[in-house]
Design a protein around this motif. Structure first.
Motif, PDB file in Angstrom:
ATOM      1  N   TRP A  82     -12.311  -1.045 -23.441  1.00 28.49           N
ATOM      2  CA  TRP A  82     -11.495  -2.199 -23.074  1.00 28.49           C
ATOM      3  C   TRP A  82     -12.185  -3.494 -23.456  1.00 28.49           C
ATOM      4  CZ3 TRP A  82     -10.341  -0.869 -17.224  1.00 28.49           C
ATOM      5  CH2 TRP A  82      -9.459   0.214 -17.165  1.00 28.49           C
ATOM      6  N   GLN A  83     -11.383  -4.498 -23.763  1.00 26.05           N
ATOM      7  CA  GLN A  83     -11.853  -5.870 -23.960  1.00 26.05           C
ATOM      8  C   GLN A  83     -11.279  -6.675 -22.801  1.00 26.05           C
ATOM      9  OE1 GLN A  83     -13.513  -7.193 -26.974  1.00 26.05           O
ATOM     10  NE2 GLN A  83     -13.846  -8.956 -25.644  1.00 26.05           N
ATOM     11  N   VAL A  84     -12.138  -7.085 -21.879  1.00 22.54           N
ATOM     12  CA  VAL A  84     -11.722  -7.865 -20.710  1.00 22.54           C
ATOM     13  C   VAL A  84     -12.694  -9.028 -20.516  1.00 22.54           C
ATOM     14  CG1 VAL A  84     -10.536  -5.967 -19.518  1.00 22.54           C
ATOM     15  CG2 VAL A  84     -12.981  -6.313 -19.139  1.00 22.54           C
ATOM     16  N   ARG A  85     -12.368  -9.917 -19.595  1.00 24.26           N
ATOM     17  CA  ARG A  85     -13.208 -11.096 -19.363  1.00 24.26           C
ATOM     18  C   ARG A  85     -14.452 -10.809 -18.539  1.00 24.26           C
ATOM     19  NH1 ARG A  85      -7.959 -12.779 -18.899  1.00 24.26           N
ATOM     20  NH2 ARG A  85      -7.998 -12.514 -16.661  1.00 24.26           N
ATOM     21  N   SER A  86     -14.397  -9.751 -17.699  1.00 25.27           N
ATOM     22  CA  SER A  86     -15.518  -9.536 -16.776  1.00 25.27           C
ATOM     23  C   SER A  86     -15.488  -8.117 -16.214  1.00 25.27           C
ATOM     24  CB  SER A  86     -15.432 -10.526 -15.612  1.00 25.27           C
ATOM     25  OG  SER A  86     -14.271 -10.247 -14.828  1.00 25.27           O
ATOM     26  N   LEU A  87     -16.595  -7.737 -15.594  1.00 23.34           N
ATOM     27  CA  LEU A  87     -16.648  -6.462 -14.878  1.00 23.34           C
ATOM     28  C   LEU A  87     -15.612  -6.440 -13.768  1.00 23.34           C
ATOM     29  CD1 LEU A  87     -17.917  -3.718 -14.195  1.00 23.34           C
ATOM     30  CD2 LEU A  87     -19.667  -4.957 -12.887  1.00 23.34           C
ATOM     31  N   ASP A  88     -15.443  -7.550 -13.084  1.00 19.00           N
ATOM     32  CA  ASP A  88     -14.442  -7.611 -12.005  1.00 19.00           C
ATOM     33  C   ASP A  88     -13.043  -7.315 -12.512  1.00 19.00           C
ATOM     34  OD1 ASP A  88     -16.319  -8.172 -10.047  1.00 19.00           O
ATOM     35  OD2 ASP A  88     -16.044 -10.346 -10.172  1.00 19.00           O
ATOM     36  N   GLU A  89     -12.697  -7.836 -13.684  1.00 17.75           N
ATOM     37  CA  GLU A  89     -11.381  -7.552 -14.252  1.00 17.75           C
ATOM     38  C   GLU A  89     -11.251  -6.068 -14.584  1.00 17.75           C
ATOM     39  OE1 GLU A  89      -8.281  -8.837 -17.798  1.00 17.75           O
ATOM     40  OE2 GLU A  89     -10.294  -9.726 -17.800  1.00 17.75           O
ATOM     41  N   ALA A  90     -12.311  -5.475 -15.149  1.00 18.27           N
ATOM     42  CA  ALA A  90     -12.280  -4.043 -15.454  1.00 18.27           C
ATOM     43  C   ALA A  90     -12.094  -3.234 -14.172  1.00 18.27           C
ATOM     44  CB  ALA A  90     -13.560  -3.625 -16.176  1.00 18.27           C
ATOM     45  N   ILE A  91     -12.792  -3.616 -13.118  1.00 18.87           N
ATOM     46  CA  ILE A  91     -12.657  -2.915 -11.829  1.00 18.87           C
ATOM     47  C   ILE A  91     -11.220  -2.991 -11.333  1.00 18.87           C
ATOM     48  CG2 ILE A  91     -13.289  -3.004  -9.380  1.00 18.87           C
ATOM     49  CD1 ILE A  91     -16.137  -3.887 -10.363  1.00 18.87           C
ATOM     50  N   GLU A  92     -10.607  -4.162 -11.427  1.00 16.93           N
ATOM     51  CA  GLU A  92      -9.221  -4.314 -10.971  1.00 16.93           C
ATOM     52  C   GLU A  92      -8.274  -3.417 -11.757  1.00 16.93           C
ATOM     53  OE1 GLU A  92      -8.146  -5.753  -8.173  1.00 16.93           O
ATOM     54  OE2 GLU A  92     -10.290  -6.011  -7.837  1.00 16.93           O
ATOM     55  N   TRP A  93      -8.503  -3.299 -13.066  1.00 17.65           N
ATOM     56  CA  TRP A  93      -7.668  -2.403 -13.870  1.00 17.65           C
ATOM     57  C   TRP A  93      -7.896  -0.945 -13.483  1.00 17.65           C
ATOM     58  CZ3 TRP A  93      -3.445  -3.012 -16.590  1.00 17.65           C
ATOM     59  CH2 TRP A  93      -3.111  -4.292 -17.045  1.00 17.65           C
ATOM     60  N   VAL A  94      -9.134  -0.557 -13.246  1.00 16.66           N
ATOM     61  CA  VAL A  94      -9.413   0.833 -12.868  1.00 16.66           C
ATOM     62  C   VAL A  94      -8.753   1.154 -11.529  1.00 16.66           C
ATOM     63  CG1 VAL A  94     -11.224   2.463 -12.172  1.00 16.66           C
ATOM     64  CG2 VAL A  94     -11.515   1.094 -14.231  1.00 16.66           C
ATOM     65  N   LYS A  95      -8.736   0.236 -10.612  1.00 12.79           N
ATOM     66  CA  LYS A  95      -8.100   0.470  -9.308  1.00 12.79           C
ATOM     67  C   LYS A  95      -6.619   0.777  -9.457  1.00 12.79           C
ATOM     68  CE  LYS A  95     -10.913  -2.359  -6.195  1.00 12.79           C
ATOM     69  NZ  LYS A  95     -10.871  -3.620  -5.421  1.00 12.79           N
ATOM     70  N   ARG A  96      -5.999   0.316 -10.531  1.00 14.80           N
ATOM     71  CA  ARG A  96      -4.571   0.554 -10.776  1.00 14.80           C
ATOM     72  C   ARG A  96      -4.309   1.891 -11.461  1.00 14.80           C
ATOM     73  NH1 ARG A  96      -2.548  -4.811 -13.694  1.00 14.80           N
ATOM     74  NH2 ARG A  96      -0.659  -3.557 -13.811  1.00 14.80           N
ATOM     75  N   CYS A  97      -5.363   2.552 -11.912  1.00 18.11           N
ATOM     76  CA  CYS A  97      -5.235   3.799 -12.662  1.00 18.11           C
ATOM     77  C   CYS A  97      -4.737   4.929 -11.763  1.00 18.11           C
ATOM     78  CB  CYS A  97      -6.607   4.174 -13.228  1.00 18.11           C
ATOM     79  SG  CYS A  97      -6.609   5.663 -14.241  1.00 18.11           S
ATOM     80  N   PRO A  98      -3.820   5.764 -12.267  1.00 17.64           N
ATOM     81  CA  PRO A  98      -3.485   6.974 -11.515  1.00 17.64           C
ATOM     82  C   PRO A  98      -4.740   7.848 -11.398  1.00 17.64           C
ATOM     83  CG  PRO A  98      -1.998   6.676 -13.395  1.00 17.64           C
ATOM     84  CD  PRO A  98      -3.099   5.658 -13.527  1.00 17.64           C
ATOM     85  N   ASN A  99      -4.850   8.618 -10.325  1.00 15.74           N
ATOM     86  CA  ASN A  99      -5.985   9.537 -10.205  1.00 15.74           C
ATOM     87  C   ASN A  99      -5.944  10.463 -11.417  1.00 15.74           C
ATOM     88  OD1 ASN A  99      -7.913  11.425  -9.575  1.00 15.74           O
ATOM     89  ND2 ASN A  99      -7.187  11.789  -7.516  1.00 15.74           N
ATOM     90  N   PRO A 100      -6.984  10.445 -12.269  1.00 15.56           N
ATOM     91  CA  PRO A 100      -6.929  11.218 -13.508  1.00 15.56           C
ATOM     92  C   PRO A 100      -7.142  12.721 -13.332  1.00 15.56           C
ATOM     93  CG  PRO A 100      -9.008  10.051 -13.348  1.00 15.56           C
ATOM     94  CD  PRO A 100      -8.188   9.625 -12.177  1.00 15.56           C
ATOM     95  N   MET A 101      -7.461  13.154 -12.130  1.00 13.96           N
ATOM     96  CA  MET A 101      -7.721  14.573 -11.887  1.00 13.96           C
ATOM     97  C   MET A 101      -6.843  15.088 -10.756  1.00 13.96           C
ATOM     98  SD  MET A 101      -9.996  15.421 -14.057  1.00 13.96           S
ATOM     99  CE  MET A 101     -11.011  14.542 -15.228  1.00 13.96           C
ATOM    100  N   LEU A 102      -6.822  16.407 -10.603  1.00 19.76           N
ATOM    101  CA  LEU A 102      -6.013  17.024  -9.550  1.00 19.76           C
ATOM    102  C   LEU A 102      -6.524  16.675  -8.158  1.00 19.76           C
ATOM    103  CD1 LEU A 102      -5.592  20.554 -11.166  1.00 19.76           C
ATOM    104  CD2 LEU A 102      -3.900  18.714 -11.080  1.00 19.76           C
ATOM    105  N   GLY A 103      -7.831  16.650  -7.981  1.00 16.74           N
ATOM    106  CA  GLY A 103      -8.423  16.342  -6.678  1.00 16.74           C
ATOM    107  C   GLY A 103      -9.160  15.022  -6.734  1.00 16.74           C
ATOM    108  N   GLU A 104     -10.317  14.984  -6.078  1.00 19.23           N
ATOM    109  CA  GLU A 104     -11.124  13.773  -6.119  1.00 19.23           C
ATOM    110  C   GLU A 104     -11.670  13.559  -7.523  1.00 19.23           C
ATOM    111  OE1 GLU A 104     -14.124  13.349  -3.151  1.00 19.23           O
ATOM    112  OE2 GLU A 104     -12.792  14.035  -1.554  1.00 19.23           O
ATOM    113  N   SER A 105     -11.819  12.292  -7.886  1.00 23.17           N
ATOM    114  CA  SER A 105     -12.362  11.995  -9.213  1.00 23.17           C
ATOM    115  C   SER A 105     -13.116  10.678  -9.165  1.00 23.17           C
ATOM    116  CB  SER A 105     -11.252  11.950 -10.256  1.00 23.17           C
ATOM    117  OG  SER A 105     -10.367  10.887 -10.004  1.00 23.17           O
ATOM    118  N   GLU A 106     -13.795  10.390 -10.269  1.00 26.60           N
ATOM    119  CA  GLU A 106     -14.589   9.176 -10.341  1.00 26.60           C
ATOM    120  C   GLU A 106     -14.498   8.601 -11.744  1.00 26.60           C
ATOM    121  OE1 GLU A 106     -18.465   8.672  -8.123  1.00 26.60           O
ATOM    122  OE2 GLU A 106     -19.185   9.090 -10.150  1.00 26.60           O
TER     123      GLU A 106
END
Length: 143
Positions: A82-106
């Motif tokens: 990704w090309q973003v302005r900051s780590l904080d912006e990347a974190i905000e985008w990741v928080k919007r991500c669907p859970n990529p796995m069936l159970g817990e994921s990281e």
């Protein structure tokens, strides 16, 4: 700033369990949002480590180690660049991500180096070579 956003592997992803149609649809919708926002430069899922290999370096010696690899929690199942302005912006985008796995994921977020980060070690010649190589890789990728 460029970041690699790393989807960590799970026992399911290492076992080759594929995502459902519902999850694929949700992830494609999310990827579309990233592209429309102009931040997604690349992204792909990875096959399980059983289909991969590692090359260990020790001085001049190279040793090939075939997968699978034991420490699932240390493996990568997919990534985005990704090309973003900051780590904080990347974190905000990741928080919007669907859970990529069936159970817990990281998902891990790591900033990529830019040539400027290398200071004086990046001589004008090295900077010019990096610029040339980046242009060539973009040309080959069809940009």
């Amino acid at each position: 700033m460029r970041f690699m956003v790393i989807v960590k592997a799970t026992e399911d992803s290492e076992a080759g369990i594929m995502p459902s149609e519902e999850l694929l649809t949700a992830m494609m919708k999310y990827n579309e949002e990233l592209v429309k926002a102009g931040i997604m430069l690349a992204g792909d899922g990875l096959h399980p480590s059983s289909k991969g290999a590692r090359v260990h370096f020790s001085g001049d010696k190279r040793t090939v180690i075939d997968g699978p690899f034991a420490e699932t929690k240390e493996l990568i199942a997919g990534y985005w660049i990704w090309q973003v302005r900051s780590l904080d912006e990347a974190i905000e985008w990741v928080k919007r991500c669907p859970n990529p796995m069936l159970g817990e994921s990281e998902i891990e977020i790591r900033q990529l180096f830019d040539i400027e980060d290398f200071g004086d070690a990046a001589t004008p010649e090295i900077r010019e070579q990096e610029k040339r190589l980046r242009s060539e890789t973009e040309r080959l990728a069809g940009k």
